[in-house]
Design a protein around this motif. Structure first.
Motif, PDB file in Angstrom:
ATOM      1  N   ALA A  25       0.859  -1.190   0.000  1.00 28.24           N
ATOM      2  CA  ALA A  25       0.000   0.000   0.000  1.00 28.24           C
ATOM      3  C   ALA A  25       0.891   1.234   0.000  1.00 28.24           C
ATOM      4  N   ASN A  26       1.445   1.549  -1.163  1.00 30.86           N
ATOM      5  CA  ASN A  26       2.328   2.698  -1.299  1.00 30.86           C
ATOM      6  C   ASN A  26       1.984   3.438  -2.593  1.00 30.86           C
ATOM      7  N   ASP A  27       2.802   4.415  -2.964  1.00 31.82           N
ATOM      8  CA  ASP A  27       2.518   5.194  -4.166  1.00 31.82           C
ATOM      9  C   ASP A  27       2.459   4.316  -5.416  1.00 31.82           C
ATOM     10  N   PHE A  28       3.332   3.326  -5.489  1.00 28.38           N
ATOM     11  CA  PHE A  28       3.375   2.470  -6.669  1.00 28.38           C
ATOM     12  C   PHE A  28       2.150   1.564  -6.728  1.00 28.38           C
ATOM     13  N   GLY A  29       1.722   1.069  -5.559  1.00 29.05           N
ATOM     14  CA  GLY A  29       0.492   0.281  -5.516  1.00 29.05           C
ATOM     15  C   GLY A  29      -0.716   1.106  -5.907  1.00 29.05           C
ATOM     16  N   ALA A  30      -0.766   2.360  -5.443  1.00 29.12           N
ATOM     17  CA  ALA A  30      -1.887   3.231  -5.779  1.00 29.12           C
ATOM     18  C   ALA A  30      -1.967   3.502  -7.274  1.00 29.12           C
ATOM     19  N   ALA A  31      -0.822   3.557  -7.938  1.00 20.92           N
ATOM     20  CA  ALA A  31      -0.818   3.773  -9.384  1.00 20.92           C
ATOM     21  C   ALA A  31      -1.131   2.490 -10.147  1.00 20.92           C
ATOM     22  N   LEU A  32      -0.688   1.333  -9.634  1.00 17.46           N
ATOM     23  CA  LEU A  32      -0.879   0.081 -10.346  1.00 17.46           C
ATOM     24  C   LEU A  32      -2.316  -0.415 -10.279  1.00 17.46           C
ATOM     25  N   VAL A  33      -3.023  -0.164  -9.191  1.00 14.65           N
ATOM     26  CA  VAL A  33      -4.383  -0.683  -9.036  1.00 14.65           C
ATOM     27  C   VAL A  33      -5.287  -0.256 -10.197  1.00 14.65           C
ATOM     28  N   PRO A  34      -5.451   1.051 -10.480  1.00 15.16           N
ATOM     29  CA  PRO A  34      -6.330   1.420 -11.607  1.00 15.16           C
ATOM     30  C   PRO A  34      -5.786   0.995 -12.962  1.00 15.16           C
ATOM     31  N   THR A  54       8.399   7.802 -12.280  1.00 14.81           N
ATOM     32  CA  THR A  54       7.310   8.128 -11.363  1.00 14.81           C
ATOM     33  C   THR A  54       6.441   6.907 -11.127  1.00 14.81           C
ATOM     34  N   PRO A  55       5.632   6.888 -10.056  1.00 12.23           N
ATOM     35  CA  PRO A  55       4.745   5.746  -9.818  1.00 12.23           C
ATOM     36  C   PRO A  55       3.830   5.443 -11.004  1.00 12.23           C
ATOM     37  N   ALA A  56       3.287   6.479 -11.639  1.00  5.48           N
ATOM     38  CA  ALA A  56       2.406   6.248 -12.793  1.00  5.48           C
ATOM     39  C   ALA A  56       3.171   5.604 -13.940  1.00  5.48           C
ATOM     40  N   GLU A 115      15.817  16.147 -11.415  1.00  8.26           N
ATOM     41  CA  GLU A 115      15.154  15.039 -10.736  1.00  8.26           C
ATOM     42  C   GLU A 115      13.648  15.180 -10.889  1.00  8.26           C
ATOM     43  N   PRO A 116      12.928  14.137 -11.368  1.00  3.05           N
ATOM     44  CA  PRO A 116      11.485  14.224 -11.520  1.00  3.05           C
ATOM     45  C   PRO A 116      10.796  14.303 -10.170  1.00  3.05           C
ATOM     46  N   ALA A 117       9.669  14.945 -10.160  1.00  3.73           N
ATOM     47  CA  ALA A 117       8.896  15.064  -8.931  1.00  3.73           C
ATOM     48  C   ALA A 117       8.183  13.759  -8.656  1.00  3.73           C
ATOM     49  N   ILE A 118       8.385  13.183  -7.481  1.00  5.81           N
ATOM     50  CA  ILE A 118       7.748  11.936  -7.100  1.00  5.81           C
ATOM     51  C   ILE A 118       7.049  12.168  -5.772  1.00  5.81           C
ATOM     52  N   SER A 119       5.762  11.812  -5.720  1.00  2.88           N
ATOM     53  CA  SER A 119       5.027  11.974  -4.474  1.00  2.88           C
ATOM     54  C   SER A 119       5.467  10.896  -3.504  1.00  2.88           C
ATOM     55  N   HIS A 120       5.433  11.194  -2.224  1.00  4.94           N
ATOM     56  CA  HIS A 120       5.876  10.256  -1.211  1.00  4.94           C
ATOM     57  C   HIS A 120       4.727   9.941  -0.261  1.00  4.94           C
ATOM     58  N   GLN A 121       4.939   8.875   0.493  1.00  5.76           N
ATOM     59  CA  GLN A 121       3.934   8.468   1.452  1.00  5.76           C
ATOM     60  C   GLN A 121       3.682   9.579   2.472  1.00  5.76           C
TER      61      GLN A 121
END
Length: 438
Positions: A247-256, A376-378, A417-423
């Motif tokens: 349950a992290n940024d990468f999971g949030a992007a992969l689910v949809p 990025t996560p997306a 450096e690309p902007a990456i959202s964090h937990q």
């Protein structure tokens, strides 16, 4: 023909028992609008249900369907692109289709066999088996065999399949009858249980020389044709599952992203404060618990099958090692884990120490994803879903990260450096919900 089932119940000609013809794409190559198995129904009054190409060939198919209903035979029509004849019926996209057209009446062997399954849950398991060789026009043969549970169908025990193959008309002893059905089962059942569409070609049950068969009155001496029997199999299973662990940024992007591919998606994490976040609401299920225990329980309950995909995004050895140890023992479609090449090497060492056999480790897609330069996560979600598609289709145009070398992430042009959202940070109440790592 499964594409027509949701609309069949409300189609007037089907409800009234009117004679129809069904046109089905049986082979497709190049750029084509619809895949094999797509069907269109044409009634004797000219009403149409469904579409094969979005308009390119429908007119010619309707004309052939009306002729089929008039003469009672079957047709196989081929459509492609003709650069020589600008007015030829074909596909402007440049692909090629073969369309099989056969009559289908309202009897229990035709549309009647389908109506009781029409209009139901589109996710309900269902399969159709149709014979499309030259012998399929025989009036004594059923037009279709409906399989309500493709996953448990046993071809060797099906009287309906035996009838479709024409075994009833042959002088076969019990052993030859069973051999014919077992030969059909070897090709049919993988398609049915995999939820796939495909053609199955079978040698005639009587062998190359032909076998004397009973005539209409039971007389002997009629030699059956020796051409192969060809079956069109369409199978639909419930959505394949994709389990996202983390349950992290990468999971949030992969689910949809995974849901766009048609998967039923479960998000699992051991930490309630993370898994309960609203951003995971798109998942079909959210589970809170130790990942390896959750997976073991799902497998024991029979909710994991050969189409299941597992994506491990936890990036934490205390989760990854026991989870992957469990996953690599299962008969599933794909197991992948996120991480750097350094963490991958440590992960492999940990799995070997845990007793995982090297041949099992060869199934692990780690680092997960195709080498798209994702950061990025997306972007990582696109990379992962791209590898899932490549693994499912056998495509090899792109290189999986596990087969490459060098850094996984590189800076974009300009070195910014690309902007990456964090937990997000946990407040005290959330932190108190964290489980003790024991």
């Amino acid at each position: 023909m499964l594409n027509l089932m949701p609309s069949l119940a409300g189609w007037r000609p089907a409800a009234s028992g009117e004679r129809c013809a069904v046109a089905t794409i049986i082979t497709a190559s190049g750029s084509v609008p619809r895949p094999p198995g797509t069907s269109m129904l044409v009634s004797e009054s000219g009403e149409i249900l469904g579409s094969l190409s979005g308009g390119c060939v429908e007119g010619a198919v309707v004309a052939s369907a009306l002729e089929v209903m008039a003469d009672g035979g079957t047709r196989l029509e081929a459509f492609g692109f003709s650069s020589e004849d600008a007015f030829a019926v074909g596909l402007t996209c440049g692909g090629e289709l073969e369309v099989h057209i056969q009559p289908l009446d309202g009897s229990a062997a035709g549309l009647g066999a389908l109506r009781k399954f029409a209009g139901g849950d589109p996710e309900r398991p269902l399969a159709l088996i149709r014979r499309i060789d030259a012998g399929s026009g025989k009036t004594e043969l059923p037009a279709v065999v409906v399989v309500p549970d493709p996953g448990s169908f046993r071809a060797a025990e099906s009287a309906e399949l035996a009838s479709l193959l024409g075994l009833d008309a042959l002088n076969l002893d019990a052993e030859a009858w069973r051999e014919a059905l077992l030969a059909a089962a070897a090709q049919l059942e993988p398609l049915l249980r995999g939820g796939r569409t495909g053609l199955v070609r079978l040698a005639p049950a009587q062998g190359c020389s032909g076998v004397p068969a009973r005539g209409a009155q039971g007389t002997e001496g009629v030699v059956q044709p020796t051409e192969p029997v060809t079956l069109l199999v369409e199978s639909r299973l419930p959505q394949a599952r994709l389990l996202v662990f983390g349950a992290n940024d990468f999971g949030a992007a992969l689910v949809p992203a995974a849901k766009l591919l048609g998967y039923r998606v479960t998000l699992c994490d051991a930490r309630p404060a993370f898994s309960a976040q609203e951003r995971f609401a798109a998942a079909d299920e959210v589970a809170t618990g130790w990942p390896h225990r959750y997976l073991a329980a799902e497998a024991a309950a029979g909710r994991i099958d050969s189409r299941t995909v597992i994506c491990v995004l936890t990036h934490d050895p205390k989760f990854d090692i026991p989870l992957l140890q469990e996953a690599l023992e299962l008969d599933i479609a794909f197991v992948g884990a996120m991480g750097s090449r350094r963490s991958h090497r440590q992960r492999i060492d940990g799995l070997l120490e845990a007793g995982v056999a090297p041949e099992r480790l060869a199934r692990l897609h780690s680092p997960i994803g195709l080498d798209l330069g994702a950061v990025t996560p997306a972007e990582v979600a696109v990379s992962i879903t791209a590898e899932l598609i490549a693994a499912r289709t056998g495509a090899a145009a792109c290189i999986p990260l596990r087969d490459g070398s060098g850094p996984i992430h590189s800076l974009p042009a300009g070195g910014t450096e690309p902007a990456i959202s964090h937990q997000p940070a946990l407040n005290k109440e959330q932190a108190s919900q964290e489980i003790a790592w024991t």
